[in-house]
Design a protein around this motif. Structure first.
Motif, PDB file in Angstrom:
ATOM      1  N   LEU A 224       0.866  -1.174   0.000  1.00  0.00           N
ATOM      2  CA  LEU A 224       0.000   0.000   0.000  1.00  0.00           C
ATOM      3  C   LEU A 224       0.905   1.226   0.000  1.00  0.00           C
ATOM      4  O   LEU A 224       1.918   1.239   0.696  1.00  0.00           O
ATOM      5  CB  LEU A 224      -0.860   0.036   1.267  1.00  0.00           C
ATOM      6  N   PRO A 225       0.541   2.273  -0.758  1.00  0.00           N
ATOM      7  CA  PRO A 225       1.422   3.454  -0.827  1.00  0.00           C
ATOM      8  C   PRO A 225       1.811   3.958   0.569  1.00  0.00           C
ATOM      9  O   PRO A 225       2.982   4.272   0.818  1.00  0.00           O
ATOM     10  CB  PRO A 225       0.567   4.473  -1.583  1.00  0.00           C
ATOM     11  N   GLU A 226       0.830   3.983   1.506  1.00  0.00           N
ATOM     12  CA  GLU A 226       1.139   4.520   2.831  1.00  0.00           C
ATOM     13  C   GLU A 226       2.006   3.577   3.654  1.00  0.00           C
ATOM     14  O   GLU A 226       2.526   3.965   4.697  1.00  0.00           O
ATOM     15  CB  GLU A 226      -0.165   4.858   3.586  1.00  0.00           C
ATOM     16  N   ASP A 227       2.183   2.346   3.201  1.00  0.00           N
ATOM     17  CA  ASP A 227       3.011   1.394   3.943  1.00  0.00           C
ATOM     18  C   ASP A 227       4.376   1.162   3.311  1.00  0.00           C
ATOM     19  O   ASP A 227       5.196   0.423   3.850  1.00  0.00           O
ATOM     20  CB  ASP A 227       2.299   0.024   4.048  1.00  0.00           C
ATOM     21  N   THR A 228       4.604   1.773   2.143  1.00  0.00           N
ATOM     22  CA  THR A 228       5.820   1.445   1.394  1.00  0.00           C
ATOM     23  C   THR A 228       7.086   1.656   2.216  1.00  0.00           C
ATOM     24  O   THR A 228       8.017   0.847   2.173  1.00  0.00           O
ATOM     25  CB  THR A 228       5.894   2.262   0.082  1.00  0.00           C
TER      26      THR A 228
END
Lengths: 614, 614
Positions: free
Chosen positions: A477-481
């Motif tokens: 997920l972009p926010e978890d990258t």
């Protein structure tokens, strides 16, 4: 063999054919028309009628009784069941009172004028009648007879129409390109489920891939933009019930798209291609996170056709004296969870409950506590005397348990308790249904997206080591990258599963399109040898667009739509659960001579369990 | 990453995407629209323009030169070729005089407002430009780059559209059922070209079938009525140029149909699905018997785009004194045959003629006599002084030879002379074309049915023994059926080949639907063990309808339509001519450990040419 055709159809199922109509299409509208029909003799009735069948249905043929038609009469009388004939005659209204309302063509019959016998049928191993039950192995051995049943005809035709509509949607509506990818490919490292195919080069083998995953991504790098394929896939799992060594998936990949785009596409795809007779389906589908699915249903593919959700009772038992509950709550991620089975106390026998408890024990190594709510509101349970009045009240209140209900309680780590109760929930639904309670609507189709899966899971045998929850190409997920580089076990992936009535029918993801990120995942997180995927890494470094896709299990989807008990019922020539074709006896022995050009020889098992050369 | 979409398309190639339009679709009609485009950097021009490419074409992006856009400018300037970006901007008319007429989007350009860089491309092994020639092996190794070329994009897209139209025609227009048949099947006895797939049962192997022939017939017995499949087929032929170990055929079977019905169906199929840009095709196709094809063209798949037919000169030389002609004519089926090559005498060099004669010698073991017609009408030939004036006159008259023409004469058995001249005919056409003569129109598509093939041929090594000309399931012509039992070598089959521009692109037949006839053919004529096909014989005895079908070689058909030199140019990921995938290095080695579950081991060749266990 001159053919009479009043007006030969140029399109439709009778075009270019010896027949002018199909049996099943004839109605009162056709009365007076001269028609030619081809089909199988279903049966002879009252020495007066031949019931003729083709794929479209049945029609009654009246045998003329005049002396002048004695030849025709004797030919028709002599026909064995399942013989193949062509009948020419005139459509007429059945005499008043002789209509058959249960038969779509029951208002009319054909007055035969001439008949041509194409083939006489010998005695068959079973009758082609829907009510005749046949063993599975007999069905498989004589599959060409089994397929004559109206149900199998319907299943295969619905499958064909479904795939046609899907193609129209993908190609004609959204500009997808149908690309065929190879099935003779390189073996995936550790691909234990891949069939091998020896080549003529000594020691070198092709492998039959489990999916076109690498090819679909390479097609995006190649600028194909939108790819799909009804892909034949292979999986060698030995004997597993209701799995097939070869199966079909609707394989899709798109460039310049995000997760929401793929999900919309698939919703539109299913809506567009859904068989009209199954009623419309509503989009968008419900979406649930993996965490929610595990919390409420104890499984990542919840059957949302019914409730009976998992309930967290940890707070109820916070200060309990009951030993096993206390120790469960004190462990990491310890929890007390329950499901309520409406009327379970009333409907389940002692043996039922024993079976449920046994399942918990054998499959999960866990005890399951049973609490029956009596009709007077009192409890029946081994726990009863250990429960204070206030705890009892809170238990009933929290679970909403009513007289006649059953509570099933499990305590331990969430990682065990949730899957356990998820499993028990389905078991109880089945039990209730076997007692005549309607739990799951068999005509309902509940689609569900499950999203926000963890990207990596701990390996069972080596918990410090991570493995991909789905496959190593899934993007975070972009926010978890950023967590990839610090706390990879916390990273959620851009993966989505499509669930229908509790079955996973598809899964996909947005892929990593950056070569260095892919290398980091393979090398640093998964500790795999990246050289085995060097061609893919090189491709990502050569101008790879952002891309993602999905694969739908087509056999399973069709089997759910038609309500078939097994995917074997929607595959024309399936293998048995041992992987055999019972009709032709495949797989079969091959001479050592024939194996020579492939530089292999058979290692025969010895009696002691080892192997030796022949 | 918020996306601007003025009016996001819900269908078409830009639906559900980061882009609003494709690069290639923009024209003056779009001027003033704000668009988002995604694609690859084709090149940078004059420090002012980025040429952006996607599958649909190229567009010019104007880099703003104002100080306020300096960041955008520097990002775009730094882009390497083949990097992947998204550009948002406004479509504007190019300044007068700057239009590019050769570019479909050449009237407009995009004034960039913002850019997003998805991926930066490293230096590639070759440039993605149509004029850059690459070696075949480099193309295969980096297939994902090779596929970015406009020609490969066109080929794969045309292929996809062609198959879509074919499906529409078969399913929607004529009621065919798309049925998938297994590829893990039983080995055909003597099927030397079938790949084997080891199973987990010791010594037992599946086989990858060369066609779904048995399944399609069984589906007719099963009452499916009309079947088709884009069937993946397998053939292990080792190294052969322009053959692939896996290939695709349009596989069709119908019940209650005759040869004319199948032929009409295929004509309609090709007409319906034919790409509009290739011009319409006319039906019905020309039909020719096998005998006519051999007589006039010396081959069973004549290229009818040009004449140069074989001519029988036996009568001319009936009373010849020339020894080799006399002895040829005296043998059984002896004949003197010739072709006339217009302007051949004028255009072919002595070396050309030597090559042609050499081909005759090496491929057919035959002498070819050369007669050149000089500009003054006299002949130049070693035969010249052996020819009387009357024979010379008759020769010129019969062949229509004119000054400058070339006559090539062969004498011997028809079985040799016809194929020889058929081959030489094609060779001469190529030679003429290499000299600038237009012989075959490259944009013409000449379809031809060849019918009335012999049903059986003598085995080469054992001429008394017959083998099937095509396969043992082909039915005899109705008028020849009785000959099966008396003179089987004279029987013609209900077989039909479809030829396009001299390539066989399909073949099919009406099948035997009578079990006893099929048994007779297998056992009494072909001397094969019928027990190996017992399931098929049993099926024919269980109410088999009359049926027939065809299979079209789809890869070859597409390659002819797009004018590709090889079928590799219409297959996304083809194997090299040695059967290798040069991108992933398949086939590859597999450990002995991994082979254990399949009970096989590799026999490594020894230095002496034998094999030994490792």
């Amino acid at each position: 063999n001159t053919l009479y055709r009043s007006d030969p159809p140029t399109t439709g199922p009778s075009s270019l054919s010896f027949r002018s109509h199909t049996c099943g299409e004839l109605t009162a509208h056709h009365v007076g028309e001269r028609v030619s029909l081809c089909g199988w003799v279903q049966y002879l009735r009252q020495d007066m009628f031949v019931i003729l069948r083709d794929f479209s249905g049945l029609i009654q043929v009246l045998i003329p009784q005049e002396e002048s038609a004695s030849h025709l009469k004797s030919v028709l009388f002599d026909l064995t069941v399942e013989s193949v004939i062509k009948v020419t005659g005139t459509v007429r209204q059945r005499p008043a009172g002789q209509e058959n309302k249960r038969m779509p063509t029951g208002e009319v019959e054909i007055l035969a004028e001439s008949v041509e016998v194409f083939n006489v049928c010998r005695t068959l191993p079973f009758e082609i009648k829907d009510f005749v039950k046949k063993s599975e192995s007999l069905r498989m051995q004589y599959r060409y007879l089994d397929l004559r049943s109206s149900q199998m005809q319907k299943n295969l035709r619905l499958r064909s129409q479904l795939v046609m509509k899907m193609r129209e949607y993908l190609c004609n509506v959204h500009g997808f390109v149908d690309v065929e990818t190879p099935t003779l490919f390189k073996r995936t490292p550790g691909g234990a489920k891949e069939f091998v195919v020896p080549s003529r080069e000594p020691g070198r083998f092709y492998s039959l891939p489990q999916s076109p995953q690498q090819f679909k991504q390479l097609l995006m790098v190649a600028g194909i933009d939108r790819y799909f394929q009804m892909a034949r896939c292979y999986r060698d799992e030995g004997s597993r019930p209701d799995r097939q060594p070869e199966f079909t998936q609707v394989d899709i990949e798109m460039s310049f798209v995000d997760q929401a785009g793929i999900m919309s596409l698939v919703e539109g795809l299913l809506q567009y291609s859904w068989p009209a007779e199954k009623g419309p389906i509503k989009v968008p589908f419900q979406t649930m996170t993996y965490e929610e699915a595990m919390r409420d249903y104890g499984v990542d593919k919840p059957d949302t056709r019914f409730s009976m959700k998992l309930m967290d009772l940890s707070e109820v038992f916070l200060s309990t004296e009951i030993n096993f509950l206390r120790s469960a709550l004190s462990q990491p991620e310890g929890s007390v969870q329950a499901i309520r089975v409406p009327s379970g106390a009333k409907l389940f026998s002692g043996k039922d409950l024993e079976n449920v408890k046994q399942t918990a024990k054998t499959q999960f190594g866990q005890e399951l506590s049973v609490v029956l709510v009596n009709e007077d509101g009192t409890l029946k349970s081994v726990l009863k005397k250990l429960l204070s009045v206030s705890v009892t009240d809170e238990l009933l209140q929290r679970t909403g348990a009513e007289p006649g209900d059953l509570l099933l309680i499990a305590a331990g780590s969430l990682h065990t308790v949730r899957p356990l109760l998820g499993n028990v929930r389905l078991l109880c639904a089945e039990l209730l249904e076997s007692r005549g309670v309607s739990v799951r609507d068999p005509s309902a189709f509940r689609f569900l997206w499950v999203v926000d899966f963890p990207l990596f899971l701990s390996k069972e045998e080596e918990p410090e080591q991570l493995e991909s929850a789905h496959h190593p190409f899934t993007a975070a997920l972009p926010e978890d990258t950023q967590l990839l580089y610090t706390e990879p076990h916390k990273v959620r992936g851009q993966h989505y599963d499509l669930v229908l009535n509790g079955c996973e029918i598809g899964g996909g993801s947005i892929r990593i399109h950056n070569a260095s990120e892919q290398l980091y995942v393979l090398k640093n997180i998964l500790k795999e040898d990246p050289s085995l995927l060097s061609h893919l890494l090189e491709a990502l470094d050569s101008g790879a667009p952002p891309h993602g896709g999905i694969a739908l299990g087509f056999d399973r989807l069709v089997s759910i739509i038609v309500g078939a008990p097994s995917i074997r019922d929607v595959i024309a020539f399936p293998k048995s659960f041992r992987g055999q074709d019972l009709m032709s006896c495949a797989p079969d022995f091959v001479s050592e001579e024939e194996l020579k050009s492939y530089h292999i020889s058979v290692k025969w098992p010895t009696e002691r369990g080892g192997e030796e050369e022949k």
